[in-house]
Scaffold this motif. Structure first.
Motif, PDB file in Angstrom:
ATOM      1  N   LYS A   7      13.301 -17.998 -54.164  1.00 17.53           N
ATOM      2  CA  LYS A   7      12.168 -18.550 -54.742  1.00 17.53           C
ATOM      3  C   LYS A   7      12.668 -18.755 -56.178  1.00 17.53           C
ATOM      4  N   ASP A   8      13.174 -20.135 -56.220  1.00 20.56           N
ATOM      5  CA  ASP A   8      13.888 -20.295 -57.512  1.00 20.56           C
ATOM      6  C   ASP A   8      13.114 -21.269 -58.593  1.00 20.56           C
ATOM      7  N   TRP A   9      11.789 -21.538 -58.396  1.00 24.27           N
ATOM      8  CA  TRP A   9      10.872 -22.008 -59.453  1.00 24.27           C
ATOM      9  C   TRP A   9       9.403 -21.622 -58.987  1.00 24.27           C
ATOM     10  N   LEU A  35      10.075 -16.716 -43.923  1.00 25.68           N
ATOM     11  CA  LEU A  35      10.344 -17.584 -45.126  1.00 25.68           C
ATOM     12  C   LEU A  35      10.375 -16.989 -46.477  1.00 25.68           C
ATOM     13  N   ASN A  36       9.313 -15.865 -46.520  1.00 27.13           N
ATOM     14  CA  ASN A  36       8.954 -15.080 -47.909  1.00 27.13           C
ATOM     15  C   ASN A  36      10.185 -14.042 -48.013  1.00 27.13           C
ATOM     16  N   HIS A  76      15.502 -24.020 -51.065  1.00 30.11           N
ATOM     17  CA  HIS A  76      14.585 -23.251 -52.401  1.00 30.11           C
ATOM     18  C   HIS A  76      13.246 -23.276 -52.177  1.00 30.11           C
ATOM     19  N   GLY A  77      12.644 -21.775 -52.486  1.00 31.72           N
ATOM     20  CA  GLY A  77      11.112 -22.150 -52.380  1.00 31.72           C
ATOM     21  C   GLY A  77      10.679 -22.021 -53.705  1.00 31.72           C
ATOM     22  N   PRO A  78       9.470 -21.787 -53.821  1.00 24.62           N
ATOM     23  CA  PRO A  78       8.349 -21.512 -52.735  1.00 24.62           C
ATOM     24  C   PRO A  78       8.170 -22.658 -51.683  1.00 24.62           C
ATOM     25  N   ALA A  79       7.699 -22.431 -50.627  1.00 25.01           N
ATOM     26  CA  ALA A  79       7.158 -23.231 -49.754  1.00 25.01           C
ATOM     27  C   ALA A  79       5.820 -23.449 -49.485  1.00 25.01           C
ATOM     28  N   ALA A  80       5.442 -24.472 -48.790  1.00 27.12           N
ATOM     29  CA  ALA A  80       4.030 -24.486 -48.480  1.00 27.12           C
ATOM     30  C   ALA A  80       3.892 -25.211 -47.179  1.00 27.12           C
ATOM     31  N   TRP A 135       5.926 -17.460 -41.912  1.00 23.00           N
ATOM     32  CA  TRP A 135       5.661 -17.420 -43.331  1.00 23.00           C
ATOM     33  C   TRP A 135       6.287 -15.926 -43.648  1.00 23.00           C
ATOM     34  N   LEU A 154      13.864 -16.707 -47.987  1.00 22.12           N
ATOM     35  CA  LEU A 154      14.123 -18.222 -48.967  1.00 22.12           C
ATOM     36  C   LEU A 154      13.901 -17.640 -50.351  1.00 22.12           C
TER      37      LEU A 154
END
Length: 108
Positions: free
Chosen positions: A106-108, A100-101, A85-89, A97, A104
């Motif tokens: 984005k739950d938080w 992923l964007n 769960h994203g976001p990712a870094a 990216w 994935l």
């Protein structure tokens, strides 16, 4: 809401595919892990940008996915499965990216 149902062989099937991060440390020759790689590629959607890490979308629960993947590795290997769960870094190429964007959650 994610619901589950049983398949003909007794596995739980999620109502929507869930994203998981699968990381491994494999000690054998690459050709020994063809069944593992084929199973990961059999996912609804998958991302394999880093050598030992995949993001897979599967209808199985985490425990069910573990029971599918563990028989495809050896006792000296290591395997880690986590909900994704994203976001990712991090530091990745632009196309990574973009994937992923786009995929994935984005739950938080």
């Amino acid at each position: 809401m994610i619901t589950t149902s049983k398949t003909d062989v007794g596995l739980l099937r999620l109502s929507v595919p869930c994203p998981y991060i699968v990381c491994y440390d494999l000690k054998g020759s690459p050709f020994e892990y063809i069944p593992l790689i084929e199973e990961l590629k059999n996912s609804v959607r998958w991302f394999h940008y880093l050598e030992n890490t995949w993001i897979v979308f599967r209808y199985e629960t985490l425990v069910e996915l573990q029971s599918i993947l563990v028989p495809r590795i050896y006792t000296q290997d290591r395997l880690l499965i986590l909900p994704a769960h994203g976001p990712a870094a991090g530091y990745l190429a632009k196309d990574a990216w973009e994937w992923l964007n786009a995929h994935l959650p984005k739950d938080w």
